[in-house]
Design a protein around this motif. Structure first.
Motif, PDB file in Angstrom:
ATOM      1  N   PHE A 149       0.819  -1.207   0.000  1.00 29.66           N
ATOM      2  CA  PHE A 149       0.000   0.000   0.000  1.00 29.66           C
ATOM      3  C   PHE A 149       0.857   1.262   0.000  1.00 29.66           C
ATOM      4  CE2 PHE A 149      -2.658   3.237   2.144  1.00 29.66           C
ATOM      5  CZ  PHE A 149      -3.675   3.298   1.206  1.00 29.66           C
ATOM      6  N   GLN A 150       1.946   1.253   0.751  1.00 23.24           N
ATOM      7  CA  GLN A 150       2.819   2.424   0.833  1.00 23.24           C
ATOM      8  C   GLN A 150       3.502   2.735  -0.484  1.00 23.24           C
ATOM      9  OE1 GLN A 150       5.583   1.451   3.933  1.00 23.24           O
ATOM     10  NE2 GLN A 150       4.024   1.470   5.534  1.00 23.24           N
ATOM     11  N   LYS A 151       3.765   1.715  -1.308  1.00 22.09           N
ATOM     12  CA  LYS A 151       4.552   1.906  -2.531  1.00 22.09           C
ATOM     13  C   LYS A 151       3.746   1.760  -3.817  1.00 22.09           C
ATOM     14  CE  LYS A 151       8.950   0.762  -0.475  1.00 22.09           C
ATOM     15  NZ  LYS A 151      10.121  -0.111  -0.487  1.00 22.09           N
ATOM     16  N   LEU A 152       2.431   1.841  -3.722  1.00 17.62           N
ATOM     17  CA  LEU A 152       1.626   1.790  -4.940  1.00 17.62           C
ATOM     18  C   LEU A 152       1.923   3.003  -5.817  1.00 17.62           C
ATOM     19  CD1 LEU A 152      -1.873   0.844  -3.485  1.00 17.62           C
ATOM     20  CD2 LEU A 152      -0.429  -0.588  -4.935  1.00 17.62           C
ATOM     21  N   PRO A 153       1.891   2.838  -7.139  1.00 21.78           N
ATOM     22  CA  PRO A 153       2.007   4.019  -7.994  1.00 21.78           C
ATOM     23  C   PRO A 153       0.860   4.981  -7.672  1.00 21.78           C
ATOM     24  CG  PRO A 153       2.278   2.021  -9.280  1.00 21.78           C
ATOM     25  CD  PRO A 153       1.808   1.600  -7.912  1.00 21.78           C
ATOM     26  N   GLY A 154       1.208   6.141  -7.212  1.00 25.74           N
ATOM     27  CA  GLY A 154       0.213   7.106  -6.752  1.00 25.74           C
ATOM     28  C   GLY A 154       0.289   7.310  -5.248  1.00 25.74           C
ATOM     29  N   ARG A 155       1.062   6.478  -4.560  1.00 31.00           N
ATOM     30  CA  ARG A 155       1.215   6.604  -3.116  1.00 31.00           C
ATOM     31  C   ARG A 155       2.675   6.695  -2.692  1.00 31.00           C
ATOM     32  NH1 ARG A 155      -1.927   6.981   0.848  1.00 31.00           N
ATOM     33  NH2 ARG A 155      -0.466   5.823   2.083  1.00 31.00           N
ATOM     34  N   GLY A 156       3.597   6.462  -3.569  1.00 33.32           N
ATOM     35  CA  GLY A 156       4.984   6.551  -3.161  1.00 33.32           C
ATOM     36  C   GLY A 156       5.908   5.543  -3.813  1.00 33.32           C
ATOM     37  N   HIS A 157       5.555   5.056  -4.990  1.00 34.16           N
ATOM     38  CA  HIS A 157       6.431   4.125  -5.692  1.00 34.16           C
ATOM     39  C   HIS A 157       7.782   4.803  -5.913  1.00 34.16           C
ATOM     40  CE1 HIS A 157       8.019   1.291  -8.576  1.00 34.16           C
ATOM     41  NE2 HIS A 157       7.036   0.471  -8.252  1.00 34.16           N
ATOM     42  N   PRO A 158       8.877   4.120  -5.613  1.00 36.82           N
ATOM     43  CA  PRO A 158      10.191   4.762  -5.662  1.00 36.82           C
ATOM     44  C   PRO A 158      10.751   4.999  -7.068  1.00 36.82           C
ATOM     45  CG  PRO A 158      10.426   2.470  -5.015  1.00 36.82           C
ATOM     46  CD  PRO A 158       8.952   2.751  -5.085  1.00 36.82           C
ATOM     47  N   PHE A 159      10.123   4.487  -8.112  1.00 39.83           N
ATOM     48  CA  PHE A 159      10.644   4.647  -9.464  1.00 39.83           C
ATOM     49  C   PHE A 159       9.586   5.243 -10.379  1.00 39.83           C
ATOM     50  CE2 PHE A 159      12.793   0.887  -7.692  1.00 39.83           C
ATOM     51  CZ  PHE A 159      14.083   1.397  -7.641  1.00 39.83           C
ATOM     52  N   ASP A 160      10.026   5.793 -11.490  1.00 41.62           N
ATOM     53  CA  ASP A 160       9.135   6.308 -12.520  1.00 41.62           C
ATOM     54  C   ASP A 160       8.553   5.122 -13.268  1.00 41.62           C
ATOM     55  OD1 ASP A 160       7.880   7.384 -14.700  1.00 41.62           O
ATOM     56  OD2 ASP A 160       9.640   8.387 -15.501  1.00 41.62           O
ATOM     57  N   VAL A 161       7.299   4.814 -13.010  1.00 39.13           N
ATOM     58  CA  VAL A 161       6.668   3.678 -13.676  1.00 39.13           C
ATOM     59  C   VAL A 161       5.753   4.134 -14.807  1.00 39.13           C
ATOM     60  CG1 VAL A 161       6.837   2.134 -11.696  1.00 39.13           C
ATOM     61  CG2 VAL A 161       4.816   3.574 -11.953  1.00 39.13           C
ATOM     62  N   GLY A 162       5.575   5.433 -14.958  1.00 40.12           N
ATOM     63  CA  GLY A 162       4.808   5.975 -16.065  1.00 40.12           C
ATOM     64  C   GLY A 162       3.309   6.046 -15.846  1.00 40.12           C
ATOM     65  N   PHE A 163       2.837   5.682 -14.676  1.00 40.74           N
ATOM     66  CA  PHE A 163       1.406   5.765 -14.391  1.00 40.74           C
ATOM     67  C   PHE A 163       1.187   5.833 -12.890  1.00 40.74           C
ATOM     68  CE2 PHE A 163       2.364   1.252 -14.273  1.00 40.74           C
ATOM     69  CZ  PHE A 163       1.691   0.820 -13.143  1.00 40.74           C
ATOM     70  N   SER A 164      -0.012   6.205 -12.513  1.00 39.15           N
ATOM     71  CA  SER A 164      -0.445   6.168 -11.109  1.00 39.15           C
ATOM     72  C   SER A 164      -1.795   5.481 -11.061  1.00 39.15           C
ATOM     73  CB  SER A 164      -0.599   7.580 -10.538  1.00 39.15           C
ATOM     74  OG  SER A 164       0.641   8.195 -10.383  1.00 39.15           O
ATOM     75  N   LEU A 165      -2.025   4.715 -10.026  1.00 38.54           N
ATOM     76  CA  LEU A 165      -3.365   4.184  -9.805  1.00 38.54           C
ATOM     77  C   LEU A 165      -4.248   5.348  -9.372  1.00 38.54           C
ATOM     78  CD1 LEU A 165      -2.505   0.903  -7.868  1.00 38.54           C
ATOM     79  CD2 LEU A 165      -3.114   1.130 -10.263  1.00 38.54           C
ATOM     80  N   ASN A 166      -5.531   5.291  -9.707  1.00 42.30           N
ATOM     81  CA  ASN A 166      -6.420   6.377  -9.299  1.00 42.30           C
ATOM     82  C   ASN A 166      -6.943   6.127  -7.883  1.00 42.30           C
ATOM     83  OD1 ASN A 166      -8.879   4.795  -9.404  1.00 42.30           O
ATOM     84  ND2 ASN A 166      -8.855   5.024 -11.625  1.00 42.30           N
ATOM     85  N   ALA A 167      -7.640   7.104  -7.334  1.00 46.86           N
ATOM     86  CA  ALA A 167      -8.115   7.037  -5.949  1.00 46.86           C
ATOM     87  C   ALA A 167      -9.019   5.827  -5.704  1.00 46.86           C
ATOM     88  CB  ALA A 167      -8.837   8.329  -5.569  1.00 46.86           C
ATOM     89  N   ASP A 168      -9.871   5.500  -6.660  1.00 49.99           N
ATOM     90  CA  ASP A 168     -10.766   4.349  -6.489  1.00 49.99           C
ATOM     91  C   ASP A 168      -9.982   3.035  -6.433  1.00 49.99           C
ATOM     92  OD1 ASP A 168     -13.020   5.969  -6.477  1.00 49.99           O
ATOM     93  OD2 ASP A 168     -13.340   5.758  -8.636  1.00 49.99           O
ATOM     94  N   GLU A 169      -8.976   2.904  -7.272  1.00 49.02           N
ATOM     95  CA  GLU A 169      -8.164   1.687  -7.288  1.00 49.02           C
ATOM     96  C   GLU A 169      -7.358   1.549  -5.997  1.00 49.02           C
ATOM     97  OE1 GLU A 169      -7.430   1.522 -12.122  1.00 49.02           O
ATOM     98  OE2 GLU A 169      -6.152   2.810 -10.876  1.00 49.02           O
ATOM     99  N   ILE A 170      -6.795   2.647  -5.541  1.00 45.31           N
ATOM    100  CA  ILE A 170      -6.038   2.629  -4.287  1.00 45.31           C
ATOM    101  C   ILE A 170      -6.961   2.318  -3.116  1.00 45.31           C
ATOM    102  CG2 ILE A 170      -4.723   4.081  -2.683  1.00 45.31           C
ATOM    103  CD1 ILE A 170      -3.491   5.436  -5.183  1.00 45.31           C
ATOM    104  N   SER A 171      -8.152   2.894  -3.137  1.00 48.16           N
ATOM    105  CA  SER A 171      -9.126   2.631  -2.070  1.00 48.16           C
ATOM    106  C   SER A 171      -9.536   1.169  -2.033  1.00 48.16           C
ATOM    107  CB  SER A 171     -10.366   3.503  -2.257  1.00 48.16           C
ATOM    108  OG  SER A 171     -10.029   4.855  -2.152  1.00 48.16           O
ATOM    109  N   LEU A 172      -9.686   0.565  -3.203  1.00 48.40           N
ATOM    110  CA  LEU A 172     -10.057  -0.851  -3.272  1.00 48.40           C
ATOM    111  C   LEU A 172      -8.962  -1.724  -2.671  1.00 48.40           C
ATOM    112  CD1 LEU A 172     -12.291  -2.726  -4.337  1.00 48.40           C
ATOM    113  CD2 LEU A 172     -11.000  -2.869  -6.476  1.00 48.40           C
ATOM    114  N   ILE A 173      -7.710  -1.443  -3.001  1.00 49.30           N
ATOM    115  CA  ILE A 173      -6.590  -2.202  -2.442  1.00 49.30           C
ATOM    116  C   ILE A 173      -6.519  -1.996  -0.927  1.00 49.30           C
ATOM    117  CG2 ILE A 173      -4.065  -2.397  -2.386  1.00 49.30           C
ATOM    118  CD1 ILE A 173      -4.150  -1.753  -5.440  1.00 49.30           C
TER     119      ILE A 173
END
Length: 128
Positions: A93-117
């Protein structure tokens, strides 16, 4: 001349450090997913790792931990990257793209996807 070179070098380093991080922080994580909404790892969570344009499995493909390929993801995540019942303490959860992924992955999960996880982890991170 040295003064100008130091200015140029400083500018380039600053620009480079600011441009290397794509992971845009998602401000709003929705915590109100109703308890009567069931969340299945196989149907709801695992597909988030390899959906169109957002593909964690490009890097996490068995060569890089955790292995997020279909069929491997649950065992690779739980319990090493997921603290069952506590999303905030879970490395996933801490390192999801959109929450703090340490590398440039080219995308972020949106708020709904992060909330589901988050809800899945907080509800016990079951493989159902």
């Amino acid at each position: 001349m040295k003064k100008y070179l130091s200015y140029i070098l400083g500018f380039l380093l600053t620009s480079l450090s600011m441009s290397c991080y794509y992971d845009e922080l998602v401000e709003e994580v929705i915590d109100d997913i109703p308890d009567d909404v069931s969340i299945s790892f196989a149907a709801d969570i695992e597909p988030l790792f390899s959906q169109g344009g957002k593909d964690c499995t490009q890097c996490h493909n068995g060569a890089t931990d955790p292995d997020l390929r279909a069929g491997n993801a649950y065992d690779a995540l739980v319990p090493d990257y997921v603290v069952s019942g506590n999303a905030e303490d879970s490395e996933l959860f801490q390192k999801l793209p959109g929450r703090g992924h340490p590398f440039d992955v080219g995308f972020s999960l949106n708020a709904d996807e992060i909330s589901l996880i988050k809800a899945w982890i907080d509800r016990g991170a079951e493989d159902n």
